[in-house]
Design a protein around this motif. Structure first.
Motif, PDB file in Angstrom:
ATOM      1  N   LEU A  83      29.517  74.894  53.953  1.00 48.88           N
ATOM      2  CA  LEU A  83      30.701  75.205  53.137  1.00 48.88           C
ATOM      3  C   LEU A  83      31.988  74.980  53.925  1.00 48.88           C
ATOM      4  CD1 LEU A  83      29.428  78.415  51.329  1.00 48.88           C
ATOM      5  CD2 LEU A  83      30.285  76.382  50.177  1.00 48.88           C
ATOM      6  N   GLU A  84      31.884  74.974  55.237  1.00 50.01           N
ATOM      7  CA  GLU A  84      33.046  74.686  56.083  1.00 50.01           C
ATOM      8  C   GLU A  84      33.232  73.182  56.286  1.00 50.01           C
ATOM      9  OE1 GLU A  84      32.271  76.782  59.681  1.00 50.01           O
ATOM     10  OE2 GLU A  84      32.161  78.751  58.702  1.00 50.01           O
ATOM     11  N   GLY A  85      32.355  72.385  55.653  1.00 48.79           N
ATOM     12  CA  GLY A  85      32.488  70.930  55.738  1.00 48.79           C
ATOM     13  C   GLY A  85      31.749  70.303  56.891  1.00 48.79           C
ATOM     14  N   ILE A  86      30.962  71.079  57.626  1.00 47.02           N
ATOM     15  CA  ILE A  86      30.216  70.527  58.768  1.00 47.02           C
ATOM     16  C   ILE A  86      29.029  69.732  58.242  1.00 47.02           C
ATOM     17  CG2 ILE A  86      28.954  71.098  60.873  1.00 47.02           C
ATOM     18  CD1 ILE A  86      30.552  73.710  60.994  1.00 47.02           C
ATOM     19  N   PRO A  87      28.885  68.471  58.646  1.00 50.07           N
ATOM     20  CA  PRO A  87      27.778  67.645  58.140  1.00 50.07           C
ATOM     21  C   PRO A  87      26.490  67.866  58.923  1.00 50.07           C
ATOM     22  CG  PRO A  87      29.165  66.332  59.575  1.00 50.07           C
ATOM     23  CD  PRO A  87      29.802  67.709  59.503  1.00 50.07           C
ATOM     24  N   ASP A  88      25.412  67.343  58.374  1.00 45.44           N
ATOM     25  CA  ASP A  88      24.121  67.261  59.068  1.00 45.44           C
ATOM     26  C   ASP A  88      23.602  68.626  59.540  1.00 45.44           C
ATOM     27  OD1 ASP A  88      24.394  64.467  58.779  1.00 45.44           O
ATOM     28  OD2 ASP A  88      25.497  64.339  60.666  1.00 45.44           O
ATOM     29  N   ILE A  89      23.730  69.615  58.686  1.00 45.18           N
ATOM     30  CA  ILE A  89      23.222  70.944  59.040  1.00 45.18           C
ATOM     31  C   ILE A  89      21.739  71.066  58.668  1.00 45.18           C
ATOM     32  CG2 ILE A  89      23.443  73.430  58.668  1.00 45.18           C
ATOM     33  CD1 ILE A  89      25.681  72.228  60.330  1.00 45.18           C
ATOM     34  N   CYS A  90      21.440  71.078  57.383  1.00 48.01           N
ATOM     35  CA  CYS A  90      20.043  71.152  56.937  1.00 48.01           C
ATOM     36  C   CYS A  90      19.587  69.871  56.252  1.00 48.01           C
ATOM     37  CB  CYS A  90      19.849  72.323  55.967  1.00 48.01           C
ATOM     38  SG  CYS A  90      19.967  73.951  56.740  1.00 48.01           S
ATOM     39  N   TRP A  91      20.573  69.017  55.888  1.00 45.23           N
ATOM     40  CA  TRP A  91      20.283  67.725  55.255  1.00 45.23           C
ATOM     41  C   TRP A  91      21.357  66.744  55.703  1.00 45.23           C
ATOM     42  CZ3 TRP A  91      15.846  66.411  53.428  1.00 45.23           C
ATOM     43  CH2 TRP A  91      15.707  65.247  52.665  1.00 45.23           C
ATOM     44  N   PRO A  92      21.004  65.466  55.860  1.00 42.83           N
ATOM     45  CA  PRO A  92      21.991  64.506  56.354  1.00 42.83           C
ATOM     46  C   PRO A  92      23.247  64.432  55.502  1.00 42.83           C
ATOM     47  CG  PRO A  92      19.793  63.556  56.377  1.00 42.83           C
ATOM     48  CD  PRO A  92      19.681  64.851  55.644  1.00 42.83           C
ATOM     49  N   GLY A  93      24.390  64.327  56.174  1.00 42.58           N
ATOM     50  CA  GLY A  93      25.673  64.188  55.494  1.00 42.58           C
ATOM     51  C   GLY A  93      26.304  65.517  55.136  1.00 42.58           C
ATOM     52  N   LYS A  94      27.444  65.421  54.432  1.00 45.13           N
ATOM     53  CA  LYS A  94      28.138  66.618  53.959  1.00 45.13           C
ATOM     54  C   LYS A  94      27.605  67.013  52.585  1.00 45.13           C
ATOM     55  CE  LYS A  94      32.615  66.100  56.330  1.00 45.13           C
ATOM     56  NZ  LYS A  94      34.088  66.038  56.147  1.00 45.13           N
ATOM     57  N   ILE A  95      27.613  68.300  52.325  1.00 46.69           N
ATOM     58  CA  ILE A  95      27.219  68.795  51.015  1.00 46.69           C
ATOM     59  C   ILE A  95      28.469  68.806  50.136  1.00 46.69           C
ATOM     60  CG2 ILE A  95      26.202  70.686  49.713  1.00 46.69           C
ATOM     61  CD1 ILE A  95      24.271  69.339  51.631  1.00 46.69           C
ATOM     62  N   ARG A  96      28.455  68.002  49.076  1.00 46.16           N
ATOM     63  CA  ARG A  96      29.632  67.858  48.209  1.00 46.16           C
ATOM     64  C   ARG A  96      29.590  68.782  46.988  1.00 46.16           C
ATOM     65  NH1 ARG A  96      33.225  65.177  51.414  1.00 46.16           N
ATOM     66  NH2 ARG A  96      32.311  63.254  52.279  1.00 46.16           N
ATOM     67  N   TYR A  97      28.371  69.231  46.634  1.00 44.79           N
ATOM     68  CA  TYR A  97      28.227  70.054  45.432  1.00 44.79           C
ATOM     69  C   TYR A  97      27.367  71.279  45.719  1.00 44.79           C
ATOM     70  CZ  TYR A  97      30.006  66.004  42.886  1.00 44.79           C
ATOM     71  OH  TYR A  97      30.790  64.965  42.448  1.00 44.79           O
ATOM     72  N   TYR A  98      27.717  72.383  45.057  1.00 50.51           N
ATOM     73  CA  TYR A  98      26.919  73.602  45.137  1.00 50.51           C
ATOM     74  C   TYR A  98      26.723  74.156  43.730  1.00 50.51           C
ATOM     75  CZ  TYR A  98      27.945  73.626  50.131  1.00 50.51           C
ATOM     76  OH  TYR A  98      28.050  73.280  51.463  1.00 50.51           O
TER      77      TYR A  98
END
Length: 510
Positions: A83-98
């Motif tokens: 949610l802070e915009g950090i990529p590659d946490i649990c899935w590659p890339g940034k999460i754009r939708y929740y």
């Protein structure tokens, strides 16, 4: 133009023609795909995905190295960073939708990550389900090419710091394929409406302009909509407005308690199709006419594990223990209840989704949803499941020819022992004492543990019959009006206190 006549892209056709291997092989293939894609993420590095991929038994190694998670645990340790915009946490890339999900009892919204990979997998499952209709007998295929009226939450998404959040239906519509747009009702403008009552009024206003073949949504809200259309246009049944209505696609709750009320609104029989589409992914769907269960999606984008729902793996509050016994799909047994763990293409890993299910046909991987890990009653060992309750309510409503669209149950102290207090929504004339006696009797027939405890510490069954509107008013007071919200079948703790206070206030003001 009928949907089944549409020419699909070659990539989709290729995927739909995957060989039908056995479920264990399918699931291990999915697991390897997930691990390969996420091995360079922070989660994959910490939990040694590369090592799991090199193992001769990746399923067991995965269970050995990766812990289980509920929402609070995975959010606090991992998802909050996305949610802070950090990529590659649990899935590659940034999460754009929740997807914002509150479940049936949580007060605050949960932020469930949604990725293009997850939506792609959901889309594949939807197409497979649609194509499975070709195997149904005696259905009006012309209805498949008519309008699909989807009664969901607002499709208007909230913009956060680098992401969008909202109902899964809103994200899905935003990402839906071009070929589906001509069939989709109520259309993008009405679907964006956040005021639930206003949305319903606008749908009722537009109803005569549409030729509806499918209704899609949670049973309680779809039933309410049909009642509003019938009342507004002075109809005898909904088919006088939509003669081509042939299908109701439902999910989220058992349809059994609603079936009697539904049938009163129809002019002719329709086909009911059950789905298991959660915010976390499209998990199962009914692919055979009159099937007792739904077929698990074993070859797409979700790896599943099954935790026996018993005292060894869950405490009295329904919370899972630290290291539960988790079975793979080839290890399950028919007739036993399991809590579901999922790992998906959105970075949910060994995630407790909160539902309990039972295999009705292990060979076909068909299941029924039996309840929620938190929604069961076992004050003194009666082990009463939501499935038991749904069945009892259905049987009694059919016996008395009444409609019970909603109900909830609480376990309470009673004369140094215990009692079950039922609250039923019913606008038909009925004697509460008769209802209590008949439901009690049906539960004794359905559940041996309940029958034993009714002779011991479970001393009483109390029952109040309330107008359906009171259930809706309570949901409104909680800010939970809309297609994704369901009234909890079991009330405990703070939510029970709020319900009791709400009823007292209603009594004073009436």
């Amino acid at each position: 133009m009928a949907i089944l006549d549409i020419k699909l892209p070659n990539s989709i056709l290729k995927a739909l023609r995957l060989p039908q291997n056995n479920p264990r092989r399918q699931q291990l293939k999915v697991l390897r795909k997930l691990l390969r894609k996420a091995r360079f993420t922070a989660f994959g590095q910490q939990y040694r995905f590369d090592e799991i991929l090199l193992s001769k038994h990746p399923g067991k190694k995965f269970q050995e190295l990766v812990p289980t998670f509920n929402y609070n645990k995975i959010y606090n340790e991992w998802w909050n960073k996305t949610l802070e915009g950090i990529p590659d946490i649990c899935w590659p890339g940034k999460i754009r939708y929740y997807a914002l999900s509150s479940g049936t009892s949580e007060a605050s919204s949960k932020y469930i990550p949604i990725t293009n990979d997850l939506l792609r997998g959901n889309k594949m499952v939807m197409i497979k389900q649609l194509l499975s209709l070709r195997t149904y007998e005696d259905i009006p295929y012309s209805s498949i090419g008519k309008g699909w009226l989807t009664l969901g939450g607002s499709t208007e998404l909230e913009k956060g710091a680098g992401y969008y959040a909202g109902d899964l239906s809103g994200i899905t519509v935003k990402k839906s394929p071009f070929w589906f747009q001509p069939f989709y009702k109520p259309g993008k403008k009405i679907a964006k409406e956040k005021d639930w009552n206003k949305k319903l009024e606008e749908i009722v206003e537009k109803a005569p302009q549409w030729d509806i073949g499918f209704l899609v949504g949670v049973p309680a809200w779809v039933q309410m909509l049909m009642e509003m259309v019938i009342e507004r246009y002075k109809l005898n049944n909904i088919h006088e407005m939509w003669p081509n209505l042939a299908f109701f696609v439902h999910g989220g709750v058992s349809f059994e308690p609603y079936k009697k009320g539904f049938e009163k609104l129809l002019g002719k029989p329709i086909t009911y199709i059950e789905t298991y589409l959660a915010s976390e992914g499209f998990i199962a769907y009914q692919d055979r006419q009159n099937a007792k269960g739904m077929k698990l999606v074993t070859s797409e984008h979700i790896f599943m594990e099954f935790v026996p729902f018993d005292d060894r793996n869950f405490d009295s509050a329904g919370d899972m223990v630290e290291n539960p016994e988790a079975l793979m799909i080839h290890e399950v047994e028919e007739g036993k209840d399991y809590a579901l763990l999922i790992s998906t293409t959105a970075g949910t890993w060994r995630y407790l989704i909160g539902d309990t299910l039972r295999f009705t046909d292990k060979e076909k991987c068909e299941i029924v949803i039996t309840g929620r890990t938190k929604h069961f009653l076992s004050l003194v060992g009666e082990h009463l499941s939501v499935e038991n309750m749904n069945k009892a309510v259905q049987m009694v409503s059919e016996e008395l020819n009444i409609s019970i669209p909603e109900y909830t149950v609480a376990g309470i102290p009673y004369d140094n022992f215990f009692a079950h207090h039922w609250y039923l929504a019913c606008d038909d004339a009925v004697d509460p004492a008769v209802l209590a006696e008949k439901i009690d009797q049906r539960l004794k027939e359905l559940n041996d543990d309940y029958a034993v405890e009714r002779k011991s510490a479970l001393k009483k069954v109390l029952l109040d019959v309330l107008p359906e509107q009171q259930f809706l008013d309570f949901m409104h007071s909680k800010g939970k009006m809309g297609g994704q919200h369901k009234f909890p079948r079991v009330l405990k703790g703070k939510l029970l206190e709020e319900w009791q206070q709400f009823l007292k206030k209603q009594l004073v003001t009436s």
